[in-house]
Design a protein around this motif. Structure first.
Motif: not given
Length: 276
Positions: A49-59, A61-68, A81-86, A88-90
């Motif tokens: 299993s893998f969810n958005k919250a876990e993906a957010g934690e990875i971001m 850790k990689l110092k991309v805190p503003d990634a949604k 797993w395929e993760v889609s992020i935004d 700052q609009g990108k």
């Protein structure tokens, strides 16, 4: 479609990613490819299993805190797993193996068809968002069609982009057929095209749709020097809106579409009848 700001997507990168996946699954002791009794039986979600919250934690850790994190789904390759992020609009896509210890960047290419599955998903991701069209000034845009037309469509194009040239020919067919549609064109020269910058500036110095069309027709156009800021303004606008490639079609609703299409498809898109 011509794209800037993204790594070249090649079959080699997909092969490397697949090889990395195998190694990761072996060293993690995961059951990504388990089968038979006690295995995943084709449904990896039974074991992993893998969810958005876990993906957010990875971001984070990689110092991309503003990634949604927009979405987490199983990729075409079992074990990723395929993760889609935004950010700052990108928007972007990356992959996470079942071990959750790595992220993988690159394209998944289907061997049987040569289809870039990551590219397909990226286009869908881009087209699922809306932008605020009020942020786009049309004051000095090139105009194809009747300014009084009710249906306004903004097109971000590059003078050196072959897909843009193809789309432009289809746009001309649209305005011949439909007098209620008008296209406003802004020029976005991509860094990968060495002559795009001076051509875009020359066209905008003269505010000439004819020069753009001559250029698309492979005719020589004069190099004009002037102090126009229109091209630089479009570059800044594209960065702000997260537009990274050409051609980009922006509807009055704020919906966007990337890439060339036929006149018939374009009319369907503008009329809101494009099949999903």
């Amino acid at each position: 479609m011509t794209v800037i700001g993204k790594d070249n997507r090649t079959i080699a990168s997909a092969l490397c990613m697949s090889a990395l996946l195998v190694v990761l699954c072996l060293i993690s002791g995961g059951n990504a490819f388990a089968f038979g009794e006690g295995g995943c039986d084709g449904d990896c979600n039974k074991c992993h299993s893998f969810n958005k919250a876990e993906a957010g934690e990875i971001m984070k850790k990689l110092k991309v805190p503003d990634a949604k994190v927009l979405d987490v789904r199983m990729s075409p390759i079992k074990g990723l797993w395929e993760v889609s992020i935004d950010t700052q609009g990108k928007r972007g896509i990356f992959y996470v193996p079942f071990s959750k210890n790595y992220i993988v960047q690159g394209s998944i290419v289907e061997v049987s068809t040569g289809a870039d599955k990551t590219g397909e998903q990226y286009r869908k991701l881009q087209e699922s968002r809306k932008i605020d069209v009020s942020q786009i000034s049309l004051k000095n845009a090139l105009v194809l069609g009747d300014k009084k037309a009710k249906k306004r469509v903004i097109v971000i194009t590059d003078p050196e982009c072959p897909f843009c040239a193809r789309l432009h020919e289809e746009m001309k067919k649209v305005v011949e057929k439909r007098k209620d549609i008008v296209f406003y064109i802004r020029l976005l020269p991509l860094k990968m095209h060495p002559d795009a910058q001076w051509k875009a500036k020359s066209i905008m110095c003269n505010k000439s749709l004819e020069m753009l069309e001559d250029n698309f027709a492979k005719k020589s156009i004069p190099r004009t020097e002037c102090q126009t800021k229109e091209v630089d303004n479009t570059i800044k606008l594209a960065e702000k809106l997260g537009i990274t490639g050409t051609p980009t079609i922006i509807l009055s609703s704020g919906r966007i579409h990337s890439g060339a299409m036929s006149a018939e498809q374009l009319i369907e898109l503008i009329d809101g009848k494009k099949k999903k």
